[in-house]
Design a protein around this motif. Structure first.
Motif, PDB file in Angstrom:
ATOM      1  N   SER A 144       0.688  -1.445  -0.043  1.00  0.00           N
ATOM      2  CA  SER A 144       0.157   0.067   0.286  1.00  0.00           C
ATOM      3  C   SER A 144       1.005   1.214   0.010  1.00  0.00           C
ATOM      4  CB  SER A 144      -0.545   0.217   1.234  1.00  0.00           C
ATOM      5  OG  SER A 144      -1.849  -0.993   1.242  1.00  0.00           O
ATOM      6  N   ILE A 145       0.105   2.479  -0.394  1.00  0.00           N
ATOM      7  CA  ILE A 145       1.390   3.362  -0.644  1.00  0.00           C
ATOM      8  C   ILE A 145       0.037   4.809  -0.449  1.00  0.00           C
ATOM      9  CG2 ILE A 145       1.826   5.752  -2.422  1.00  0.00           C
ATOM     10  CD1 ILE A 145       2.659   2.474  -4.532  1.00  0.00           C
ATOM     11  N   LYS A 146       0.460   5.211   0.551  1.00  0.00           N
ATOM     12  CA  LYS A 146      -0.492   6.139   1.332  1.00  0.00           C
ATOM     13  C   LYS A 146       0.167   7.329   1.314  1.00  0.00           C
ATOM     14  CE  LYS A 146      -2.260   2.438   4.888  1.00  0.00           C
ATOM     15  NZ  LYS A 146      -2.017   2.229   6.027  1.00  0.00           N
ATOM     16  N   PHE A 147      -0.157   8.750   1.025  1.00  0.00           N
ATOM     17  CA  PHE A 147      -0.066  10.222   0.943  1.00  0.00           C
ATOM     18  C   PHE A 147      -1.308  10.945   0.872  1.00  0.00           C
ATOM     19  CE2 PHE A 147      -1.695   8.124  -2.933  1.00  0.00           C
ATOM     20  CZ  PHE A 147      -2.186   9.295  -3.681  1.00  0.00           C
ATOM     21  N   ASP A 148      -1.029  12.300   1.625  1.00  0.00           N
ATOM     22  CA  ASP A 148      -2.154  12.994   2.017  1.00  0.00           C
ATOM     23  C   ASP A 148      -2.031  14.343   1.329  1.00  0.00           C
ATOM     24  OD1 ASP A 148      -3.878  14.475   3.817  1.00  0.00           O
ATOM     25  OD2 ASP A 148      -2.262  15.260   3.983  1.00  0.00           O
ATOM     26  N   LEU A 149      -3.142  14.839   0.126  1.00  0.00           N
ATOM     27  CA  LEU A 149      -3.129  15.569  -0.500  1.00  0.00           C
ATOM     28  C   LEU A 149      -4.020  16.535  -0.087  1.00  0.00           C
ATOM     29  CD1 LEU A 149      -3.991  14.625  -3.858  1.00  0.00           C
ATOM     30  CD2 LEU A 149      -2.366  14.947  -3.283  1.00  0.00           C
ATOM     31  N   PRO A 150      -3.277  18.530   0.528  1.00  0.00           N
ATOM     32  CA  PRO A 150      -3.660  19.707   1.354  1.00  0.00           C
ATOM     33  C   PRO A 150      -5.480  19.621   0.496  1.00  0.00           C
ATOM     34  CG  PRO A 150      -1.100  20.112  -0.291  1.00  0.00           C
ATOM     35  CD  PRO A 150      -1.801  18.753  -0.346  1.00  0.00           C
ATOM     36  N   GLU A 151      -5.219  19.617  -1.594  1.00  0.00           N
ATOM     37  CA  GLU A 151      -5.979  20.233  -1.850  1.00  0.00           C
ATOM     38  C   GLU A 151      -6.423  19.758  -2.895  1.00  0.00           C
ATOM     39  OE1 GLU A 151      -3.181  23.208  -4.733  1.00  0.00           O
ATOM     40  OE2 GLU A 151      -4.015  23.883  -2.763  1.00  0.00           O
ATOM     41  N   ASP A 152      -6.940  19.189  -3.392  1.00  0.00           N
ATOM     42  CA  ASP A 152      -8.098  18.564  -5.370  1.00  0.00           C
ATOM     43  C   ASP A 152      -6.504  18.686  -5.639  1.00  0.00           C
ATOM     44  OD1 ASP A 152      -9.719  18.116  -3.743  1.00  0.00           O
ATOM     45  OD2 ASP A 152     -11.613  18.650  -4.860  1.00  0.00           O
ATOM     46  N   ASN A 153      -6.247  17.698  -6.601  1.00  0.00           N
ATOM     47  CA  ASN A 153      -4.849  18.067  -7.554  1.00  0.00           C
ATOM     48  C   ASN A 153      -5.239  16.808  -8.660  1.00  0.00           C
ATOM     49  OD1 ASN A 153      -2.622  19.454  -8.400  1.00  0.00           O
ATOM     50  ND2 ASN A 153      -2.271  19.506  -5.584  1.00  0.00           N
ATOM     51  N   ASN A 154      -4.028  16.780  -9.819  1.00  0.00           N
ATOM     52  CA  ASN A 154      -4.163  15.788 -10.575  1.00  0.00           C
ATOM     53  C   ASN A 154      -3.362  14.869 -10.110  1.00  0.00           C
ATOM     54  OD1 ASN A 154      -6.481  16.503 -12.380  1.00  0.00           O
ATOM     55  ND2 ASN A 154      -5.027  18.121 -13.016  1.00  0.00           N
ATOM     56  N   VAL A 155      -2.963  13.709  -9.869  1.00  0.00           N
ATOM     57  CA  VAL A 155      -2.252  13.213  -9.607  1.00  0.00           C
ATOM     58  C   VAL A 155      -1.587  12.342 -10.744  1.00  0.00           C
ATOM     59  CG1 VAL A 155      -1.741  11.616  -7.581  1.00  0.00           C
ATOM     60  CG2 VAL A 155      -3.080  13.496  -6.738  1.00  0.00           C
ATOM     61  N   LEU A 156      -0.200  12.204 -10.349  1.00  0.00           N
ATOM     62  CA  LEU A 156       0.295  11.020 -11.681  1.00  0.00           C
ATOM     63  C   LEU A 156       1.182   9.805 -10.046  1.00  0.00           C
ATOM     64  CD1 LEU A 156       1.113   9.572 -14.340  1.00  0.00           C
ATOM     65  CD2 LEU A 156       2.458  11.444 -14.237  1.00  0.00           C
ATOM     66  N   LEU A 157       1.126   9.023 -10.067  1.00  0.00           N
ATOM     67  CA  LEU A 157       1.677   8.120  -9.200  1.00  0.00           C
ATOM     68  C   LEU A 157       2.587   6.714  -9.814  1.00  0.00           C
ATOM     69  CD1 LEU A 157       2.622   7.535  -6.292  1.00  0.00           C
ATOM     70  CD2 LEU A 157       0.063   6.128  -6.490  1.00  0.00           C
ATOM     71  N   GLU A 158       3.279   6.825 -10.506  1.00  0.00           N
ATOM     72  CA  GLU A 158       4.080   5.427 -10.654  1.00  0.00           C
ATOM     73  C   GLU A 158       5.048   4.447 -10.377  1.00  0.00           C
ATOM     74  OE1 GLU A 158       4.284   8.051 -15.413  1.00  0.00           O
ATOM     75  OE2 GLU A 158       5.330   8.474 -13.933  1.00  0.00           O
ATOM     76  N   VAL A 159       5.330   3.556 -10.703  1.00  0.00           N
ATOM     77  CA  VAL A 159       6.390   2.707 -10.085  1.00  0.00           C
ATOM     78  C   VAL A 159       7.589   2.718 -11.030  1.00  0.00           C
ATOM     79  CG1 VAL A 159       6.808   0.593  -8.872  1.00  0.00           C
ATOM     80  CG2 VAL A 159       4.785   2.115  -8.656  1.00  0.00           C
ATOM     81  N   TYR A 160       8.389   2.089 -10.979  1.00  0.00           N
ATOM     82  CA  TYR A 160       9.541   2.331 -11.490  1.00  0.00           C
ATOM     83  C   TYR A 160      10.734   1.491 -10.580  1.00  0.00           C
ATOM     84  CZ  TYR A 160       8.586   6.593 -13.498  1.00  0.00           C
ATOM     85  OH  TYR A 160       8.466   8.270 -14.276  1.00  0.00           O
ATOM     86  N   ASP A 161      11.579   0.471 -12.275  1.00  0.00           N
ATOM     87  CA  ASP A 161      12.582  -0.410 -11.657  1.00  0.00           C
ATOM     88  C   ASP A 161      13.542   0.038 -11.405  1.00  0.00           C
ATOM     89  OD1 ASP A 161      13.542  -0.407 -13.754  1.00  0.00           O
ATOM     90  OD2 ASP A 161      13.040  -2.266 -14.422  1.00  0.00           O
ATOM     91  N   ILE A 162      14.966  -0.593 -10.692  1.00  0.00           N
ATOM     92  CA  ILE A 162      16.115  -0.187  -9.940  1.00  0.00           C
ATOM     93  C   ILE A 162      16.742   0.811 -11.856  1.00  0.00           C
ATOM     94  CG2 ILE A 162      16.880  -2.859 -10.927  1.00  0.00           C
ATOM     95  CD1 ILE A 162      17.314  -0.498  -7.134  1.00  0.00           C
ATOM     96  N   LYS A 163      16.188   0.311 -12.712  1.00  0.00           N
ATOM     97  CA  LYS A 163      16.717   0.248 -14.075  1.00  0.00           C
ATOM     98  C   LYS A 163      16.362   1.778 -14.322  1.00  0.00           C
ATOM     99  CE  LYS A 163      18.434  -3.583 -15.126  1.00  0.00           C
ATOM    100  NZ  LYS A 163      18.319  -4.672 -16.638  1.00  0.00           N
ATOM    101  N   GLY A 164      15.513   2.429 -13.883  1.00  0.00           N
ATOM    102  CA  GLY A 164      15.082   3.714 -13.631  1.00  0.00           C
ATOM    103  C   GLY A 164      13.876   3.453 -15.256  1.00  0.00           C
ATOM    104  N   ARG A 165      12.774   2.399 -15.102  1.00  0.00           N
ATOM    105  CA  ARG A 165      11.886   2.269 -16.338  1.00  0.00           C
ATOM    106  C   ARG A 165      10.844   2.478 -15.866  1.00  0.00           C
ATOM    107  NH1 ARG A 165      14.818  -3.296 -18.700  1.00  0.00           N
ATOM    108  NH2 ARG A 165      14.103  -3.762 -16.582  1.00  0.00           N
TER     109      ARG A 165
END
Length: 70
Positions: A1-22
């Motif tokens: 699980s990835i938890k985060f708090d937004l202080p205001e409504d916002n466009n969000v981009l949440l991505e996962v990268y491997d160790i090689k940066g892909r």
């Protein structure tokens, strides 16, 4: 699980990268409301190891290293 708090409504981009940066997966690419969010990443198709999660909004850019253990 990835938890985060937004202080205001916002466009969000949440991505996962491997160790090689892909970029291996985009978990969120939409507008989210203010408050706490809990996004579940199903890493069952990936091997154990270190990955990076990048969270971007209009005002925030955060990177975090995570470890996937099976």
């Amino acid at each position: 699980s990835i938890k985060f708090d937004l202080p205001e409504d916002n466009n969000v981009l949440l991505e996962v990268y491997d160790i090689k940066g892909r970029n291996i997966e985009t978990l969120v690419n939409s507008k989210l409301s203010v408050g706490w969010h809990n996004i579940r990443w199903d890493g069952s198709q990936y091997s154990s190891g270190i990955y990076f999660v990048k969270l971007r909004t209009e005002n925030i850019e955060m990177n975090q290293k995570i470890m996937l253990l099976k």
